[in-house]
Scaffold this motif. Structure first.
Motif, mmCIF file in Angstrom:
data_model
loop_
_atom_site.group_PDB
_atom_site.id
_atom_site.type_symbol
_atom_site.label_atom_id
_atom_site.label_comp_id
_atom_site.label_asym_id
_atom_site.label_seq_id
_atom_site.Cartn_x
_atom_site.Cartn_y
_atom_site.Cartn_z
ATOM 1 N N HIS B 777 1.078 -0.936 -0.097
ATOM 2 C CA HIS B 777 0.038 0.281 0.007
ATOM 3 C C HIS B 777 0.622 0.835 0.223
ATOM 4 O O HIS B 777 0.576 1.933 -0.408
ATOM 5 N N SER B 781 1.206 4.463 -2.515
ATOM 6 C CA SER B 781 0.632 5.515 -2.170
ATOM 7 C C SER B 781 1.663 5.782 -2.949
ATOM 8 O O SER B 781 1.378 7.119 -3.733
ATOM 9 N N LYS B 782 2.661 5.450 -2.515
ATOM 10 C CA LYS B 782 3.970 6.354 -2.869
ATOM 11 C C LYS B 782 3.871 7.223 -4.532
ATOM 12 O O LYS B 782 4.615 8.333 -5.075
ATOM 13 N N MET B 784 1.546 6.567 -6.397
ATOM 14 C CA MET B 784 -0.010 7.412 -7.372
ATOM 15 C C MET B 784 0.646 8.694 -6.838
ATOM 16 O O MET B 784 0.435 9.796 -7.977
ATOM 17 N N ILE B 785 1.358 9.492 -5.661
ATOM 18 C CA ILE B 785 1.668 10.768 -5.144
ATOM 19 C C ILE B 785 2.354 11.479 -6.474
ATOM 20 O O ILE B 785 2.628 12.595 -6.880
ATOM 21 N N HIS B 790 -0.662 6.146 -12.840
ATOM 22 C CA HIS B 790 -2.016 7.018 -12.697
ATOM 23 C C HIS B 790 -3.366 5.642 -12.137
ATOM 24 O O HIS B 790 -3.561 5.911 -12.839
ATOM 25 N N SER B 792 -6.192 5.190 -8.491
ATOM 26 C CA SER B 792 -6.250 5.003 -7.502
ATOM 27 C C SER B 792 -7.348 4.042 -6.189
ATOM 28 O O SER B 792 -6.970 3.499 -7.024
ATOM 29 N N TRP B 793 -7.079 4.380 -5.158
ATOM 30 C CA TRP B 793 -7.034 3.424 -4.060
ATOM 31 C C TRP B 793 -8.881 3.351 -4.347
ATOM 32 O O TRP B 793 -9.480 4.568 -4.403
ATOM 33 N N ASP B 794 -9.048 1.964 -4.675
ATOM 34 C CA ASP B 794 -10.869 2.161 -4.259
ATOM 35 C C ASP B 794 -10.666 1.658 -2.268
ATOM 36 O O ASP B 794 -10.657 0.359 -2.415
ATOM 37 N N GLN B 795 -11.213 2.294 -2.129
ATOM 38 C CA GLN B 795 -10.285 1.725 -0.482
ATOM 39 C C GLN B 795 -12.047 1.033 0.425
ATOM 40 O O GLN B 795 -11.367 -0.055 0.307
ATOM 41 N N PRO B 796 -12.777 1.243 0.251
ATOM 42 C CA PRO B 796 -13.353 -0.281 0.365
ATOM 43 C C PRO B 796 -13.949 -1.848 -0.383
ATOM 44 O O PRO B 796 -13.902 -2.774 0.616
ATOM 45 N N SER B 797 -12.865 -1.564 -1.245
ATOM 46 C CA SER B 797 -12.654 -2.910 -1.988
ATOM 47 C C SER B 797 -11.394 -3.057 -1.820
ATOM 48 O O SER B 797 -10.549 -4.929 -2.305
ATOM 49 N N VAL B 801 -7.091 0.971 -8.741
ATOM 50 C CA VAL B 801 -8.049 1.497 -10.283
ATOM 51 C C VAL B 801 -7.649 2.193 -11.063
ATOM 52 O O VAL B 801 -7.002 3.415 -10.330
ATOM 53 N N HIS B 803 -6.308 4.886 -13.971
ATOM 54 C CA HIS B 803 -7.241 6.140 -14.198
ATOM 55 C C HIS B 803 -6.584 6.093 -16.247
ATOM 56 O O HIS B 803 -7.188 6.180 -16.353
ATOM 57 N N ARG B 804 -5.584 5.145 -16.000
ATOM 58 C CA ARG B 804 -5.284 5.780 -17.715
ATOM 59 C C ARG B 804 -4.570 4.526 -18.499
ATOM 60 O O ARG B 804 -4.383 4.334 -17.439
#
Lengths: 448, 903
Positions: B777, B781-782, B784-785, B790, B792-797, B801, B803-804
């Protein structure tokens, strides 16, 4: 219950910087810190009283020292040497008073001083001619002010030093008097004056007239410590501290001599919404120095911005609370810090998520679910967040962050037309300007 | 066979110029041998082929020659045997039983040759003493080993057992002799030293055949008056200068001198060498009648050394004698060895400390002179010098009123005034202890350079370092006491340079103490070296941050280019060590920047002074090569190059593989390691790549697996390297590498395959890369930031995901077009800017802009330009720059650095 308070005091002690900070402070400036520690109950009372006595006996505050002594040993007797010290101090006081009598008399006449100042006649040359002020008495004034300061009469010392600086021409003494004035200003809580003095001192130190680089380094270290009083009390202090400490020279000094200052700087940065731009630099410095200094506050930032460990950040934030409560300088901005830190976490969290469960978020933010929802709604309303709440699923859905390729290309080419236009205009203007100038030059000879 | 033998001696003689230990220790005998063989070569070989050289001497010298031959044959035989005996002794002491049995066999073989048997018979003394000595030595050692049972390796102990049997059997034959020998070993020693003394004072020896033609050979074995005071010092062994230098000696040696002349110079006078006494006064031969005063000195050699000297020399006499000796110093016609001996003779006569010191100092300088013909001092001589220096130091310590001063008037010149000064407090003696100590240190290094590091000798030689360091310590203490802090600092830095690279000892305190002395009193160069040594030490002992800060605060990276080559080499060594330390510390980026530059030029060996790269088209001149060889570090100081390369390439791999994956679609992607890329491409181009054979290939193969996302194979290959045994804390390091490979594998995987997925689950990644979920994680995350990924996290699942997807070809081209258009406009703007000055106004503004640009370029280009300037010896450390402004407070390195600290 007791164990937790014990734990608290242990961790409070662990992160207590009083001792470290005191090394770069004047004796008199340490009193408020010790006083504060007493109020927090981090250390035993006797321990603190002893420290106080130790401090006081080195100053001229003989009566105060005697009080502390009585308090500490629960007696009414005080040792002979303390009485001796008292008479000694009094004698000295009389002697110094006599030495600078002419100037003191002059200063007592408030109206005259005001008048002189208004006429810009409050200079040594003028006073020497018209008011029998001698160089000796001016020097004596300096000593007198120092003595007063040592006795705990900070307001008096502040005033005398102010006058002294107007009359004195010796830069060395002037510098020293300025330090004295800052200290008196701090202790009389005259923050505006003190802020000015800090800036003044900074100029003094940076103007390389001061001996060796090593001394400069030392002076900077002192200034940074002293200024903590000012910055965390002055209304505009949290910008001031960032401005000063992020100066390359001061940053060097922090890294070299006093990495613990990073705690204060970090707090200031987190509390200051307008100065987010320095965050990156700060994180870099914190990482670099993490082998010499770390505490929950710097670790919080590290967890959040280096490791993106949100749970870790959460844990650290709880520790931060402890630390802030027990830090003399930071206790006032505890709430501000916590609020902002929470926002930090949330913002970062949002940046990398597209869907967030509100329940989980509430837990992370140390809020109950409803409060969290309200908080988020407020954020969205204030347009700081591109998001919507899916009430049914109890989720936040973030707006898409990454622009599509088309958008990117539009972004990239948007400025081009304008820039080309400017370019053409410039070119035109320049050629015209060139022509005109040439005209002028050509015309000049004929004008004569 | 005679001829064969003599040529053998030639070989021995010439080998005396190679400076191996045996030769040195036995140098006397060998020198003797070579002399003899030189003189004999004519007669030896005349039986087979007539050499032109001695054709003339034939008729006259026939008879004598024969006798000499006979004598020298025996001597030569015995020398050879002696040599074997000596080797046996060395080997037994070292418990090297293979060598012992080898030599023992050789010795026995030699002993059993009829020639030797005959000689022994002739000698009439029964079994030669030295032979018995060998037997006894072996026997003793066998007994000792049996008793003590020290650890021997399997082969050695096997050899030992065999030897034990052999010697038991063998010694039975000599039982009687051995018993006798054991009863009276002293005589044996004496006779040994006899032979030594004989050999060392070869004048007497050479005289023998001429003057005492008819004497029995046994005579030569008798103790002849021997002048040797310190028998460990060979009086001379340098065949070359000897022949000529002989001339300067006193009358008694005249005959001999001229004989030598005739032989070596091949002058016509060779014909009448018997008649030489008549030519005693021949001018131009260095036969200048020596002043009478010298006679007592010169005569010394003949006197036996006894505690009570019949004749006492007054200080005046000594001075005079010394002056005499000194005046001859350096002249072509003088033999330093002989002069040295004379000085040594003077020593016991010098009563007061002042004089003793003076004599000793001169003696040392003569001892150093003996290196004129060879590259470095011999072992024995070196030790003698060390002893003498120690004595001088003792004298100086005991007599605080005596002090050395370089510019002091030489004592010999101060004649009578001295008497007046006698009572005054300080007596100055000319000379510099410091210079000698530095010299002796240099000689030590030189001798190590010339030795084969894989021999016992090298190890033995290294052990002398202890004594050298003791001397240095004493000297430093002495200088500190006498207030000569500069000299103390000089010695301190010498000591530091013997300490800093040793991994096994903890010298922190000592180093700190020495560094204080150096920082306080040393000159710029010494301080620089001190900082480097200190940094090296810290890096070696895993104190990465301290080492890094020290390096950065010293600002040496900017100034090292101006330093001398050895210091630059030290800098390179330090940088490399820092790189290794950074690697162990899991700071791969820093490690890579420390190491990459030194690998950029492909001259790693030269840069570290650890050997020479063999290039076919080397453009080095002989001169350069010579210098380079001089700079080479002794083997024990080397940094293992294979380990270094492995570390460098692994760092490069960990950084470059994800980087390559990230910029696969970006033609202008940044390059991290040119070296790695090149190797990678070469590997890529191969049609068939076999299994990896060396470290480099293994790492490149591993990198390939990593780039495919197969981190397990990569890990297997990397951890399978055997260089890890060379690294301290290798388990920790391996664990670190494993972790890093997993991380970088994950990053590479995401870079490479994220375009083909709509989403990925955290769980899957965690399983795939065998990492805990929160680590994955954090890494994702690093990415992504920093917009590397490109998504992002889908937190509930708990899914990523994307984006591109990868841009389509058209999109990609459109992006490129947009970029190009932007560049185009930019270029136009710049063109306008550049065009401005031609208008003739607004010049000031332009200048300002130019300056600011230059400024920027300076900052950025520093490393690059430095790299270019550096050419060979310089390494920058770019990525660490941001910290380099960190001031420093407590240590005052140099004034310049202090000012920088202030900024």
């Amino acid at each position: 219950m007791e164990t937790t308070s014990d734990n608290n005091s242990v961790s409070a002690r662990q992160y207590d910087l009083t001792k470290t900070v005191s090394q770069s402070l004047d004796k008199h400036l340490i009193f408020p810190l010790v006083e504060f520690l007493g109020a927090r109950g981090v250390y035993g009372e006797d321990e603190l009283l002893k420290a106080k006595l130790d401090l006081a006996s080195k100053t001229n505050m003989a009566d105060f020292a005697a009080d502390v002594y009585k308090n500490l040993y629960k007696t009414t007797e005080i040792p002979a040497e303390m009485t001796q010290r008292r008479t000694q101090v009094l004698n000295q006081l009389k002697q110094l008073q006599a030495e600078c009598l002419p100037i003191l008399q002059l200063l007592e006449n408030q109206n005259l001083v005001k008048q002189l100042r208004a006429d810009k006649n409050f200079t040594f040359a003028y006073l020497e001619q018209n008011h029998q002020v001698t160089q000796e008495s001016v020097d004596a004034l300096y000593r007198f002010a120092k003595f007063q300061f040592d006795c705990g009469n900070y307001a008096g010392a502040h005033e005398y030093l102010y006058q002294f600086r107007a009359l004195n021409s010796n830069p060395e003494k002037n510098f020293s008097a300025l330090w004295g004035k800052l200290a008196s200003g701090i202790l009389t809580q005259n923050w505006d004056e003190a802020m000015k003095d800090v800036l003044h001192l900074r100029e003094f130190i940076d103007s390389k007239s001061l001996t060796t680089p090593l001394k400069q380094l030392q002076q900077r270290t002192w200034l940074m410590h002293w200024s903590l009083f000012v910055f965390f009390n002055h209304s505009n202090g949290k910008t001031g501290i960032i401005d000063l400490f992020f100066q390359e020279r001061y940053m060097n000094a922090i890294q070299t001599t006093c990495p613990h200052i990073l705690r204060y700087l970090t707090t200031a940065v987190i509390c200051n919404k307008r100065r987010r731009n320095v965050l990156k630099d700060l994180v870099k410095v914190i990482q670099q120095e993490s082998y010499t200094y770390r505490d929950p506050i710097t670790e919080f930032l590290e967890a959040l911005y280096v490791n993106f460990d949100f749970e870790g950040a959460q844990v650290k934030l709880r520790e931060c609370d402890q630390v802030l409560q027990n830090d003399f300088f930071l206790v006032a901005c505890r709430d501000e810090f916590m609020e902002n830190a929470r926002l930090f976490i949330f913002e970062t969290f949002c940046r990398i998520h597209q869907r967030i469960d509100i329940g989980m978020l509430a837990e992370k933010l140390n809020m109950d679910k409803d409060a969290a929802e309200r908080w988020i709604v407020n954020l969205i309303r204030n347009a700081r967040l591109d998001a919507k709440i899916d009430s049914k699923a109890n989720q936040i859905i973030m707006g898409s962050q990454t622009p599509s390729v088309y958008q990117k290309i539009i972004e990239k080419t948007k400025g081009l037309t304008f820039r080309s236009y400017m370019l053409a205009n410039n070119l035109k203007g320049e050629t015209q300007g060139y022509m005109e100038e040439e005209d002028v030059e050509e015309n000049q000879p004929t004008a004569f | 066979s005679k001829h064969r033998m003599s040529s053998k001696f030639y070989a021995a003689g010439s080998s005396s110029e190679d400076e191996s230990e045996e030769e040195r220790q036995n140098s006397e005998s060998e020198e003797e041998v070579s002399n003899d063989s030189a003189s004999q070569s004519g007669s030896d070989s005349e039986e087979e082929q007539v050499p032109s050289r001695f054709a003339r001497g034939e008729s006259e010298g026939e008879e004598e020659e024969v006798k000499r031959v006979a004598r020298s044959v025996k001597d030569r035989r015995f020398d050879e045997l002696n040599e074997s005996v000596r080797k046996i002794k060395v080997a037994t002491n070292a418990n090297d039983w293979a060598a012992v049995s080898n030599e023992f066999d050789k010795l026995n073989k030699q002993m059993s040759t009829p020639k030797v048997q005959e000689l022994i018979k002739k000698d009439g003394k029964g079994t030669p003493r030295f032979y018995l000595q060998a037997l006894v030595a072996i026997e003793d050692q066998v007994a000792e080993v049996d008793a003590k049972k020290p650890k021997l390796n399997p082969t050695n102990s096997k050899n030992f057992k065999a030897m034990k049997q052999t010697i038991k059997k063998h010694n039975k034959n000599y039982e009687k002799d051995i018993q006798e020998y054991r009863k009276n070993p002293v005589e044996a020693i004496e006779s040994k030293s006899d032979s030594e003394s004989e050999q060392s004072s070869d004048e007497e020896k050479d005289i023998v055949p001429v003057k005492e033609k008819e004497k029995a050979k046994g005579d030569t074995k008798k103790p002849v008056a021997k002048p040797v005071v310190n028998s460990s010092i060979p009086s001379k062994w340098l065949a070359k200068p000897k022949a000529k230098d002989e001339e300067s000696s006193s009358d008694s040696e005249d005959i001999n001198d001229n004989m030598d002349d005739s032989e070596s110079d091949d002058e016509p006078s060779a014909n009448d060498w018997v008649a030489v006494p008549a030519k005693g006064g021949k001018p131009g031969k260095g036969q200048k009648p020596q002043p009478a005063k010298v006679v007592p000195v010169a005569a010394q050699p003949v006197k036996p050394v006894e505690p009570e000297k019949p004749k006492e020399l007054s200080p005046e006499d000594i001075k005079k004698a010394m002056k005499e000796i000194l005046s001859l110093r350096g002249k072509r016609a003088t033999d330093p060895a002989k002069q040295e001996e004379k000085l040594r003779e003077l020593l016991p006569h010098a009563k007061d400390a002042e004089l003793q010191v003076d004599v000793l100092m001169n003696l040392i300088s003569f001892q150093f002179d003996s290196t004129r013909a060879v590259s470095h001092l011999t072992f024995d001589k070196w030790k003698a010098v060390l002893t003498n220096l120690n004595t001088v130091l003792t004298l100086l310590e005991k007599n605080p009123n005596v002090s050395l001063h370089e510019e002091a008037t030489p004592l010999v010149d101060v004649q009578n005034q001295d008497d007046q000064d006698e009572e005054s407090e300080t007596k100055l003696v000319s000379g510099s202890l410091l210079a000698y100590i530095q010299r002796v240190d240099d000689e030590f290094l030189k001798s190590l350079q010339s030795l084969d590091p894989h021999t016992q000798e090298y190890v033995q030689r290294l052990q002398d370092e202890g004594t050298l360091m003791d001397l240095a310590e004493r000297a430093q203490a002495y200088y500190t006491k006498t207030g000569n802090m500069r000299a103390a600092a000089r010695i301190a830095i010498r000591r530091v340079e013997h300490i800093y690279y040793k991994p096994e000892v903890d010298n922190k305190e000592q180093l700190d103490k020495l560094s204080q002395t150096v920082y306080a009193n040393g000159d710029e160069r010494m301080k620089t070296r001190m900082i480097l040594c200190h940094t090296y030490y810290l890096a070696l002992h895993d104190q990465f941050y301290e080492a890094r800060d020290m390096m950065l605060m010293s600002h040496l990276q900017d100034s090292i280019i101006n330093a001398d080559v050895p210091t630059q080499i030290l800098f390179n060594r330090t940088m490399v060590q820092l790189g290794l330390c950074a690697f162990r510390n899991n700071t791969i980026k820093q490690a890579h920047s420390c190491l990459s530059e030194i690998y950029a030029g492909g001259k790693i060996k030269e840069l570290l002074a650890q050997g020479v790269t063999n290039t076919r088209y080397s453009d080095k001149t002989v001169e350069q090569e010579k210098l380079e060889r001089k700079r080479q570090l002794p083997y024990h100081m080397h940094i293992n190059l294979e380990l270094l390369e492995a570390v460098h390439l692994i760092c490069a791999m960990l950084l470059e593989v994800p980087n390559m994956a990230a910029s696969i679609n970006d033609p202008r992607g940044k390059l991290i390691s040119r070296t790695f890329r090149r190797l990678y491409e070469i590997h890529e181009r191969q049609i068939f790549s076999g299994p990896p054979e060396n470290t480099r290939e293994v790492i490149i193969t591993a990198a390939k697996s990593l780039s495919k996302g197969d981190w397990k194979r990569c890990e297997e290959l990397i951890l399978g390297l055997n260089v890890w045994n060379l690294m301290s804390k290798s388990d920790q390091v391996k664990a670190m590498i494993r972790r890093r490979i997993q991380e970088e594998g994950l990053r590479t995987y995401l870079f490479t395959y994220s375009g083909y997925y709509d989403s990925m689950s955290l769980e899957m990644l965690s399983l795939l890369f065998e990492m805990p979920k929160n680590t994955v994680h954090s890494i994702v995350s690093k990415m992504m930031i920093s917009e590397e990924l490109h998504a992002s996290w889908d937190q509930p699942s708990g899914a990523i995901v994307m984006h591109r997807a990868e841009p389509t070809r058209l999109q990609f081209l459109a992006m490129q077009l947009a970029d190009k258009a932007a560049t185009f406009v930019e270029n136009n703007e710049r063109l306008l800017d550049a065009g401005r000055p031609s208008f003739g106004y607004r010049k000031e503004g332009d200048n300002k802009r130019d300056q600011s640009k230059d400024g920027r370029r300076d900052n950025k280009g520093q490393d690059r330009s430095k790299g270019q300037n550096a050419g060979r010896e310089n390494k920058g450390w770019s990525s660490q720059r941001d910290k380099s402004n960190k001031g420093q407070s407590t240590q005052n390195y140099t004034p310049r650095q202090r000012t920088q600290a202030a900024h």
